[in-house]
Write a protein that holds these residues in place. Structure first.
Motif, short mmCIF file in Angstrom:
data_model
loop_
_atom_site.label_atom_id
_atom_site.label_comp_id
_atom_site.label_asym_id
_atom_site.label_seq_id
_atom_site.Cartn_x
_atom_site.Cartn_y
_atom_site.Cartn_z
N ARG A 153 0.82 -1.21 0.00
CA ARG A 153 0.00 0.00 0.00
C ARG A 153 0.85 1.26 0.00
N GLU A 210 -5.33 0.02 -2.79
CA GLU A 210 -5.67 0.86 -1.64
C GLU A 210 -4.72 2.05 -1.52
N THR A 232 -13.80 -4.13 -3.11
CA THR A 232 -13.46 -4.36 -1.71
C THR A 232 -14.06 -3.19 -0.91
N ALA A 286 -5.79 6.03 -1.69
CA ALA A 286 -5.40 7.01 -0.67
C ALA A 286 -4.73 8.22 -1.30
N ASP A 305 -12.50 -0.79 0.38
CA ASP A 305 -11.80 0.42 -0.06
C ASP A 305 -12.31 0.92 -1.40
N SER A 306 -12.40 0.02 -2.37
CA SER A 306 -12.83 0.46 -3.71
C SER A 306 -14.32 0.83 -3.70
N ALA A 323 -14.48 4.28 -2.26
CA ALA A 323 -13.93 5.24 -3.22
C ALA A 323 -14.92 5.52 -4.35
N PHE A 372 -14.47 3.69 8.09
CA PHE A 372 -13.20 3.22 7.55
C PHE A 372 -12.10 4.22 7.92
#
Length: 352
Positions: free
Chosen positions: A234, A262, A285, A266, A287-288, A291, A352
């Motif tokens: 990451r 990820e 996921t 960020a 994270d995605s 986003a 998150f």
């Protein structure tokens, strides 16, 4: 008074002869598993009195297979979900009793993968794994093939000619789809970047090839920069993406083919305020998903894990039973496309 179904009704509903139904009901001679399953389903649909007994008898006669699976990154949400779907698919297999052995690796070193592959080969009837395409791995797959243990490649193909089959996406098509979205969604022409985590991954290589070929053929007003290799951590991906955003003022889009997306997400959150960037990642996921909801990325292309695992376990059992795979040796699944307008945001990942 409702008429009770007869053997003749059962034969007609299942599309087999009365004699076949009689053999199955009275266990006179073995009946093919597919035929037994059809007769049981017909019996259940008709309300045949001994339907449950037939199914219990069929289940007792099913073969037992131990299936090995080698996945990556046990802490990553994608592979954690992958393992759950593998377990569910093996448990739900209608034609065999399966015992899954799921192993995770944190190293991409071919030698480490070969050690694990040989270990599973000593106790499994078939193996499926995520791995780079490397001569050492191909040699190990060939050795297992000689011993009657088929090996299947997942997500990214390897050991062509030695492995029993590939199950995953058409990765070149995935790359072209990502390029199409960048070209259509970008507000102006400019520079486009593509990230790969490893040149050893044939899947990522094919995504990159597809991405570049689309621009070369259909959108020559964009410039695709030299490929950025960012090992799957990451922090390194974060730093590489942030550096790219700061030093390429003409950048209009980027595609992360795999690895630590990820980190790229960020960096996009931190460095994209001053301009609009079209960003594409692979897999869905927490994270995605977040986003997408926030508009940080434009699209996620995802593997349909449930369908993949069902297709895979069916194929593994077929090859164990027959000794041969499909003529093409390859199953390319349709991929899922997630956009900000079709993504759902489960409450359990709001924080998150």
């Amino acid at each position: 008074m409702t008429k009770r179904p007869t053997i003749g009704d059962l034969a007609r509903e299942s599309g087999v002869s009365v004699a076949t139904v009689d053999r199955l009901l009275n266990a006179r001679h073995p009946v093919r598993e597919e035929t037994a399953r059809r007769v049981y389903e017909a019996a259940r649909a008709l309300g045949y009195p001994t339907a449950l007994l037939m199914e219990q008898r069929r289940q007792r006669n099913l073969p037992h297979y131990r299936l090995g699976f080698i996945l990556k990154k046990p802490a990553h949400p994608f592979f954690a979900a992958f393992a759950c779907e593998v377990q569910a698919a093996v448990n739900a297999a209608p034609s065999f009793h399966g015992i899954p052995s799921i192993e995770f690796v944190t190293s991409n070193a071919p030698g480490d993968l070969v050690v694990l592959l040989k270990s599973l080969g000593a106790r499994c009837d078939a193996i499926a794994m995520v791995a780079p395409d490397h001569p050492t791995i191909t040699e190990a797959v060939e050795d297992l093939k000689v011993k009657g243990i088929p090996v299947f490649s997942l997500l990214s193909d390897f050991a062509a000619g030695a492995r029993a089959g590939y199950v995953g996406l058409n990765n070149r098509q995935v790359g072209r789809t990502a390029a199409w979205m960048v070209a259509k969604a970008a507000r102006r022409s400019g520079k486009v970047a593509v990230f790969v985590a490893s040149h050893g991954s044939q899947g990522e290589e094919l995504r990159e090839i597809g991405f570049r070929s689309y621009f070369r053929e259909n959108a020559r007003n964009f410039e695709v920069l030299d490929t950025l290799v960012s090992p799957g951590t990451r922090q390194l991906t974060y730093e590489a993406t942030l550096d790219l955003i700061h030093h390429e003022p003409e950048l209009v889009g980027l595609y992360v083919t795999g690895g630590a997306m990820e980190g790229a997400i960020a960096a996009l959150r931190e460095g994209r305020e001053s301009r609009d960037l079209v960003a594409i990642v692979n897999e869905i996921t927490p994270d995605s998903r977040a986003a997408l909801v926030e508009g940080v990325i434009t699209m996620a292309i995802a593997t349909p894990l449930r369908r993949l695992c069902r297709e895979l376990t069916t194929l593994m059992a077929r090859v164990i039973e027959t000794g041969t795979a499909d003529p093409s040796g390859q199953i390319d699944l349709p991929f899922d496309i997630y956009l900000p307008e079709n993504i759902s945001y489960p409450t359990e990942i709001r924080e998150f």
